[in-house]
Every structure is written in C-alpha cells, then in structure tokens.
Design a protein around this motif. Structure first.
Motif, short mmCIF file in Angstrom:
data_model
loop_
_atom_site.label_atom_id
_atom_site.label_comp_id
_atom_site.label_asym_id
_atom_site.label_seq_id
_atom_site.Cartn_x
_atom_site.Cartn_y
_atom_site.Cartn_z
N ARG A 4 148.49 75.41 26.14
CA ARG A 4 147.25 75.08 26.70
C ARG A 4 147.46 73.87 27.80
O ARG A 4 148.36 73.15 27.47
CB ARG A 4 146.03 74.73 25.80
CG ARG A 4 146.26 73.64 24.92
CD ARG A 4 145.59 73.26 23.67
NE ARG A 4 145.66 72.10 23.15
CZ ARG A 4 144.69 71.16 23.17
NH1 ARG A 4 143.51 71.50 23.93
NH2 ARG A 4 145.01 69.95 22.93
N GLU A 28 133.81 81.10 44.36
CA GLU A 28 133.13 81.54 42.97
C GLU A 28 132.24 80.44 42.30
O GLU A 28 131.37 80.42 41.65
CB GLU A 28 133.69 82.31 42.19
CG GLU A 28 134.89 81.81 41.51
CD GLU A 28 136.43 81.84 42.48
OE1 GLU A 28 137.19 81.47 41.58
OE2 GLU A 28 136.28 82.15 43.38
N LYS A 39 143.27 68.74 36.51
CA LYS A 39 144.39 68.98 35.58
C LYS A 39 145.11 68.04 35.23
O LYS A 39 145.62 66.94 35.99
CB LYS A 39 145.45 70.24 35.97
CG LYS A 39 144.63 71.55 36.07
CD LYS A 39 145.78 72.32 36.69
CE LYS A 39 145.48 73.27 37.69
NZ LYS A 39 144.66 73.17 38.61
N PRO A 73 136.53 75.29 25.96
CA PRO A 73 137.36 76.29 26.55
C PRO A 73 137.15 76.43 28.16
O PRO A 73 135.82 76.61 28.25
CB PRO A 73 137.43 77.39 25.67
CG PRO A 73 135.96 77.23 25.23
CD PRO A 73 135.65 76.13 24.89
N LEU A 74 137.90 76.61 29.03
CA LEU A 74 137.72 77.09 30.11
C LEU A 74 138.17 78.49 30.23
O LEU A 74 138.75 79.22 29.24
CB LEU A 74 138.34 76.00 31.35
CG LEU A 74 137.97 74.66 31.07
CD1 LEU A 74 138.52 73.80 32.21
CD2 LEU A 74 136.36 74.82 31.45
N ARG A 75 138.92 79.07 31.34
CA ARG A 75 139.56 80.21 31.57
C ARG A 75 140.88 79.80 30.93
O ARG A 75 141.63 78.67 31.34
CB ARG A 75 139.55 80.68 32.80
CG ARG A 75 140.32 80.15 33.78
CD ARG A 75 140.04 81.01 35.42
NE ARG A 75 140.42 80.01 36.44
CZ ARG A 75 141.52 79.43 36.70
NH1 ARG A 75 142.74 79.69 35.92
NH2 ARG A 75 141.83 78.53 37.66
N PRO A 76 141.62 80.90 29.87
CA PRO A 76 142.92 80.51 29.28
C PRO A 76 143.95 80.17 30.45
O PRO A 76 143.57 81.07 31.68
CB PRO A 76 143.07 81.79 28.64
CG PRO A 76 141.72 82.64 28.63
CD PRO A 76 140.82 81.99 29.56
N TYR A 78 143.38 77.04 30.03
CA TYR A 78 142.90 75.78 30.26
C TYR A 78 141.67 75.19 29.12
O TYR A 78 140.85 76.11 28.76
CB TYR A 78 142.01 75.39 31.70
CG TYR A 78 143.17 75.74 32.64
CD1 TYR A 78 144.02 74.85 33.16
CD2 TYR A 78 143.09 77.17 33.19
CE1 TYR A 78 144.98 74.94 34.07
CE2 TYR A 78 144.33 77.45 34.27
CZ TYR A 78 145.02 76.19 34.85
OH TYR A 78 145.94 76.37 35.80
N ASP A 118 129.00 76.48 34.18
CA ASP A 118 128.63 76.91 32.79
C ASP A 118 129.49 76.21 31.89
O ASP A 118 128.99 75.78 30.96
CB ASP A 118 128.79 78.33 32.53
CG ASP A 118 127.83 79.23 33.42
OD1 ASP A 118 126.82 78.80 33.92
OD2 ASP A 118 128.11 80.43 33.54
N GLN A 119 130.74 76.03 32.35
CA GLN A 119 131.62 75.42 31.36
C GLN A 119 131.41 73.98 30.99
O GLN A 119 132.03 73.36 30.19
CB GLN A 119 133.00 75.83 31.84
CG GLN A 119 133.74 74.94 33.00
CD GLN A 119 133.44 76.11 34.02
OE1 GLN A 119 132.67 77.21 34.11
NE2 GLN A 119 134.31 75.78 35.05
#
Length: 136
Positions: A4, A28, A39, A73-76, A78, A118-119
């Motif tokens: 991760r 988006e 990051k 969780p974000l998009r995997p 991350y 959203d995240q």
C-alpha cells in the motif's frame, strides 16, 4: 499482494479554521475540494512528506501537530492518513501553487459549504470530531 502507498492529507488549522483546497486536475477531480497533501515518497516518513507537500503545493512552512485517528482507502493501492498541522511562525500565507486553483479557510460552521472529494469526507468528519473534543 501489492504494497500500500500512503497519501498524507493536512488538516491545516489556523484560529479554529480548516484549510480546504480546490482541485484543478485531473479532470475527474477538478472543482472538488480536498485536504492538501500528497504521496509519501520511498524512505520518507508521513510527517516529513506532509511538510514537503505543503511547501510544494501551498508555498508554506508548516509543522504537523498530531495524527487524526483512522485511515481511509483511496483507489488501490493508496490509503489516506491525515495529520492536523499548523503554519510555522513567519510562514507565507498559503497560495494554490500546484494541483489547486482556490483555497478557503473554513470556520466550523462553513466546513460543509464546499463539495469535498468523497474520499476526504470521512477524514474531514474525523478531524472535526477531534477538534470538537478539544484536541488541537
């Protein structure tokens, strides 16, 4: 199993207000609001990454205060971790230098006036809960 990757977000606080940053890219995400950050680089700790990201994205000198409990969780692969942070004495005022086109300092009663990603919503909720309980 993929390792991760931690993304750090700053709940940057000043006089009880929270800084929100409006994304300008990617398309988006553009126009929605987030906690600034980015990051964690290999060999870098999350707190050092947050200080570096705030310098790169906002042109400020900041220091971390404490982690906001939780991980989102974000998009995997991350995951988002958030720290409360404050500007160091003498720091420049934040400016949207990279990935953002607007910043807003939000008082507690204004926090939900912006369209958060959203995240980021659960992280913002956890930050507000910590502030309400007297944590700084």
């Amino acid at each position: 199993m993929t390792e991760r990757i931690v993304v750090v977000g700053a709940a940057l606080l000043d006089d009880g207000r929270l800084l929100a940053a409006r994304r300008s890219a990617p398309p988006e995400l553009a126009g929605r609001w987030e906690l600034p950050g980015g990051k964690v680089e290999p060999g870098e700790g999350p707190e050092a990454a947050l200080v570096r990201e705030l310098r790169e994205e906002l042109g400020v000198e900041a220091e971390t205060v404490e982690p906001v409990p939780g991980e989102w969780p974000l998009r995997p692969p991350y995951v988002l971790q958030v720290w409360t942070a404050r500007l160091r004495p003498g720091s420049a005022a934040p400016e949207p230098l990279q990935d953002h086109d607007a910043l807003r300092w939000l008082a507690p009663d204004e926090v939900w006036d912006v369209d958060w990603l959203d995240q980021d919503v659960p992280a913002v909720r956890a930050t507000l809960a910590g502030l309400a309980s007297g944590a700084r």
